[in-house]
Design a protein around this motif. Structure first.
Motif, PDB file in Angstrom:
ATOM      1  N   GLN A 177       0.840  -1.198   0.000  1.00 25.78           N
ATOM      2  CA  GLN A 177       0.000   0.000   0.000  1.00 25.78           C
ATOM      3  C   GLN A 177       0.876   1.250   0.000  1.00 25.78           C
ATOM      4  N   PRO A 178       0.483   2.273  -0.744  1.00 27.14           N
ATOM      5  CA  PRO A 178       1.279   3.508  -0.763  1.00 27.14           C
ATOM      6  C   PRO A 178       1.376   4.134   0.636  1.00 27.14           C
ATOM      7  N   VAL A 179       2.559   4.599   0.979  1.00 35.49           N
ATOM      8  CA  VAL A 179       2.773   5.308   2.233  1.00 35.49           C
ATOM      9  C   VAL A 179       2.417   6.769   1.989  1.00 35.49           C
ATOM     10  N   THR A 180       1.668   7.351   2.943  1.00 30.33           N
ATOM     11  CA  THR A 180       1.270   8.759   2.812  1.00 30.33           C
ATOM     12  C   THR A 180       1.682   9.521   4.064  1.00 30.33           C
ATOM     13  N   ARG A 181       1.730  10.823   3.930  1.00 28.35           N
ATOM     14  CA  ARG A 181       1.948  11.688   5.077  1.00 28.35           C
ATOM     15  C   ARG A 181       0.868  12.759   5.044  1.00 28.35           C
ATOM     16  N   LYS A 182       0.479  13.189   6.233  1.00 24.79           N
ATOM     17  CA  LYS A 182      -0.567  14.211   6.352  1.00 24.79           C
ATOM     18  C   LYS A 182       0.049  15.569   6.057  1.00 24.79           C
ATOM     19  N   ARG A 183      -0.572  16.313   5.154  1.00 25.99           N
ATOM     20  CA  ARG A 183      -0.120  17.661   4.791  1.00 25.99           C
ATOM     21  C   ARG A 183      -1.247  18.639   5.097  1.00 25.99           C
ATOM     22  N   TYR A 184      -0.870  19.840   5.451  1.00 26.98           N
ATOM     23  CA  TYR A 184      -1.815  20.918   5.741  1.00 26.98           C
ATOM     24  C   TYR A 184      -1.427  22.112   4.889  1.00 26.98           C
ATOM     25  N   SER A 185      -2.398  22.959   4.616  1.00 27.41           N
ATOM     26  CA  SER A 185      -2.100  24.126   3.796  1.00 27.41           C
ATOM     27  C   SER A 185      -2.140  25.393   4.640  1.00 27.41           C
ATOM     28  N   ASP A 186      -0.951  25.858   5.018  1.00 24.39           N
ATOM     29  CA  ASP A 186      -0.871  27.114   5.762  1.00 24.39           C
ATOM     30  C   ASP A 186      -1.350  28.283   4.914  1.00 24.39           C
ATOM     31  N   GLY A 187      -1.093  28.223   3.616  1.00 22.50           N
ATOM     32  CA  GLY A 187      -1.536  29.293   2.725  1.00 22.50           C
ATOM     33  C   GLY A 187      -3.048  29.420   2.693  1.00 22.50           C
ATOM     34  N   LEU A 188      -3.751  28.285   2.635  1.00 24.96           N
ATOM     35  CA  LEU A 188      -5.212  28.327   2.658  1.00 24.96           C
ATOM     36  C   LEU A 188      -5.721  28.812   4.007  1.00 24.96           C
ATOM     37  N   LEU A 189      -5.060  28.397   5.075  1.00 23.74           N
ATOM     38  CA  LEU A 189      -5.460  28.843   6.403  1.00 23.74           C
ATOM     39  C   LEU A 189      -5.324  30.363   6.524  1.00 23.74           C
ATOM     40  N   ARG A 190      -4.191  30.906   6.051  1.00 27.55           N
ATOM     41  CA  ARG A 190      -4.006  32.370   6.068  1.00 27.55           C
ATOM     42  C   ARG A 190      -5.081  33.067   5.241  1.00 27.55           C
ATOM     43  N   MET A 191      -5.378  32.518   4.074  1.00 23.18           N
ATOM     44  CA  MET A 191      -6.387  33.120   3.205  1.00 23.18           C
ATOM     45  C   MET A 191      -7.751  33.155   3.903  1.00 23.18           C
ATOM     46  N   LEU A 192      -8.129  32.046   4.545  1.00 29.71           N
ATOM     47  CA  LEU A 192      -9.417  31.994   5.236  1.00 29.71           C
ATOM     48  C   LEU A 192      -9.463  32.969   6.401  1.00 29.71           C
TER      49      LEU A 192
END
Length: 145
Positions: free
Chosen positions: A98-113
């Motif tokens: 199974q593909p290994v994944t890592r959790k990513r967050y978008s600081d840019g979207l958070l700033r925009m919101l």
């Protein structure tokens, strides 16, 4: 005979308009919505120009699509998204394949919101957020809503 042609086109136009608006609600993309309805973009713009009810439906469809976009931006900023791990340009898989994944967050979207909803605190272009669609606040408490 001309009247018959006009009457025949109206129900078809109405169905095409419905298809166009349904697709516009999903993506806010006029070209895609026109393709889905099997019409030219110019036809859609002519309908909007000549029919106030259709024009208002168009505006509401764009608003709905924008709400979807904002919801997705909020999800990516707060809940994050799974990004596949690559090493040397190749997908990394676990022992089960199974593909290994890592959790990513978008600081840019958070700033925009934050800028959009709290411009005074986070430096947006507007001085107050646009909440015209919210019910008015009353002194009677939550039961009044």
């Amino acid at each position: 005979m001309n009247d018959r042609l006009i009457r025949r086109k109206r129900p078809r136009d109405s169905a095409l308009r419905d298809v166009f608006l349904e697709h516009l609600k999903k993506a806010a993309n006029v070209s895609d919505a026109a393709r889905a309805a099997g019409i030219d973009r110019k036809t859609a713009y002519n309908w909007r120009k000549g029919d106030p009810l259709f024009s208002e439906s168009w505006r509401l469809a764009i608003e709905e699509a924008t709400d979807l976009l904002e919801g997705e931006a909020r999800r990516r900023a707060i809940e994050g998204y799974d990004e596949p791990v690559l090493h040397g340009g190749r997908l990394v898989c676990d022992a089960e394949g199974q593909p290994v994944t890592r959790k990513r967050y978008s600081d840019g979207l958070l700033r925009m919101l934050l800028r959009a909803h709290r411009p005074a605190s986070f430096g947006g272009g507007r001085t107050t957020p646009d909440h015209d669609d919210l019910p008015p606040v009353t002194s009677e408490g939550d039961d009044a809503l």
